[in-house]
Write an enzyme that holds these catalytic residues in place. Sequence first.
Site, PDB file in Angstrom:
ATOM      1  N   LYS A  27     116.316  13.672  -6.177  1.00 37.05           N
ATOM      2  CA  LYS A  27     115.206  13.028  -7.159  1.00 37.05           C
ATOM      3  C   LYS A  27     114.985  13.848  -8.375  1.00 37.05           C
ATOM      4  O   LYS A  27     114.597  13.275  -9.488  1.00 37.05           O
ATOM      5  CB  LYS A  27     113.921  12.986  -6.138  1.00 37.05           C
ATOM      6  CG  LYS A  27     113.975  11.852  -5.213  1.00 37.05           C
ATOM      7  CD  LYS A  27     113.032  11.045  -4.736  1.00 37.05           C
ATOM      8  CE  LYS A  27     113.011  10.088  -3.909  1.00 37.05           C
ATOM      9  NZ  LYS A  27     111.916   9.458  -3.134  1.00 37.05           N
ATOM     10  N   LYS A  57     114.654   2.527  -2.294  1.00 39.98           N
ATOM     11  CA  LYS A  57     113.877   1.562  -3.072  1.00 39.98           C
ATOM     12  C   LYS A  57     113.491   1.923  -4.688  1.00 39.98           C
ATOM     13  O   LYS A  57     113.445   0.890  -5.448  1.00 39.98           O
ATOM     14  CB  LYS A  57     112.219   1.561  -2.548  1.00 39.98           C
ATOM     15  CG  LYS A  57     111.957   0.839  -1.062  1.00 39.98           C
ATOM     16  CD  LYS A  57     110.568   1.038  -0.813  1.00 39.98           C
ATOM     17  CE  LYS A  57     110.246   1.735   0.326  1.00 39.98           C
ATOM     18  NZ  LYS A  57     109.816   3.003   0.127  1.00 39.98           N
ATOM     19  N   LYS A  80     122.371   7.045  -0.897  1.00 39.38           N
ATOM     20  CA  LYS A  80     121.593   6.202   0.307  1.00 39.38           C
ATOM     21  C   LYS A  80     121.120   5.091  -0.443  1.00 39.38           C
ATOM     22  O   LYS A  80     120.805   5.167  -1.710  1.00 39.38           O
ATOM     23  CB  LYS A  80     120.777   7.103   0.976  1.00 39.38           C
ATOM     24  CG  LYS A  80     119.435   7.225   0.184  1.00 39.38           C
ATOM     25  CD  LYS A  80     118.372   7.939   1.340  1.00 39.38           C
ATOM     26  CE  LYS A  80     116.910   7.834   0.795  1.00 39.38           C
ATOM     27  NZ  LYS A  80     116.365   6.364   0.681  1.00 39.38           N
TER      28      LYS A  80
END
Length: 368
Positions: A150, A235, A232
């Site tokens: 992230k 959202k 992956k």
Amino acid sequence: MIVSSRFLVRSCNHTRNSSLCRLIRMWHKDFRGLTTVTSRRVFSGIQPTGSLHLGNYFGAVQKWVELQNLGGDTIFSIVDMHSITLPQDPNVLQNNVLKVTASLIACGIDPEKSVIFQQSKVSQHAELCWVLGCLTTMARLAHLPQFKEKSATLKEVPLGLYLYPVLQCADILLYRATEVPVGEDQVQHLQLAQHLAKAFNNRFGYTFPIPRAVVGDTNVCRVKSLRDPSKKMSKSDVDSKSRIDLCDSPEIILDKCQKALTDFQSAITFEPEHRAGVSNLISIHSLFTGQEPCNICKEYSDIDTGKYKLVVANVIQDYLKPIRERTEKLMADPLYLQEILEQGSRKARSMAEETWQDVRKRIGFSSQ
Ligand code: ATP
Ligand code: MG
């Protein structure tokens, strides 16, 4: 365990004061907190960072429903405090809290059987996070893969993004959870929770059971992005075509399947290492139907990837239809959803307060 410890202590009272008896008494004292945790307690959370997608469903929510229906305590949190580790629009966030709540209920989470609550309404999560943060090291947090993934594209990395695995540990330990059903991407965070539970117990006496991750078959349970199958499905991925949301219309599902990245070969083969794109579609197909990937490949050996994408789209459309319809109905009644979250948060607060008061005593914050 409690009964046998009491029995041993009683036996000790009738014998001479040996060091063994002293040990048993200490052990009994440390295990008294266990009265609330000897049975199975399931906890897990989901971020209101968008609509639920196939990865959330197969990696987490489907298992939540199964565990709920087995009985015992099941506690599920809409973890809004985690979601602000990356910027969120306040109005969108508020709506996402309700959307995720509606989706969970539509997938089978029953507010009569499980506690569903909003994390930020239970202040003890932040308080325990601070205590646990003082027991871990920066080096340990920097190694976690989710942090690396992230923060990779950010110039300035928010402290919250670094710290959130500790908040996740607090979420789990606050409810003295024994089982944590999560997707495979969260396994390292669970290992941190196990480490911190042990570290706290060793230092302050037995307080937390060591939580166990409940993870499905990793071969098929990490649903990959449709646009970049090396990542992956998420959202928070900026490309909405990378995921299929549980509430996507049949037309959108078809479009996303057709645009899913595959290679230049047309055969339907399951080779996750070499043909990640088509293998991801086969995994998704397998998750929906329960068929083994090798049987799917046999069944569709006479069509090419273009036609196979239509087959997969069809399977997804049929399965998701009732979930989408239930979610839409629930979203039409926001007051009902708010009431569910309010009731859940009240129950969660009372459980959290019990643990927090115990923690306070053990670390020396209160004398009682
Ligand atoms: P975000 O991108 O904002 O982190 P997310 O899609 O990763 O969102 P989370 O709310 O972080 O979703 O995770 C909720 C649960 O869904 C976790 O248990 C996580 O392990 C699981 N999960 C998320 N994505 C996948 C995936 N692609 N495959 C399997 N499980 C997943
Ligand atoms: Mg995530």
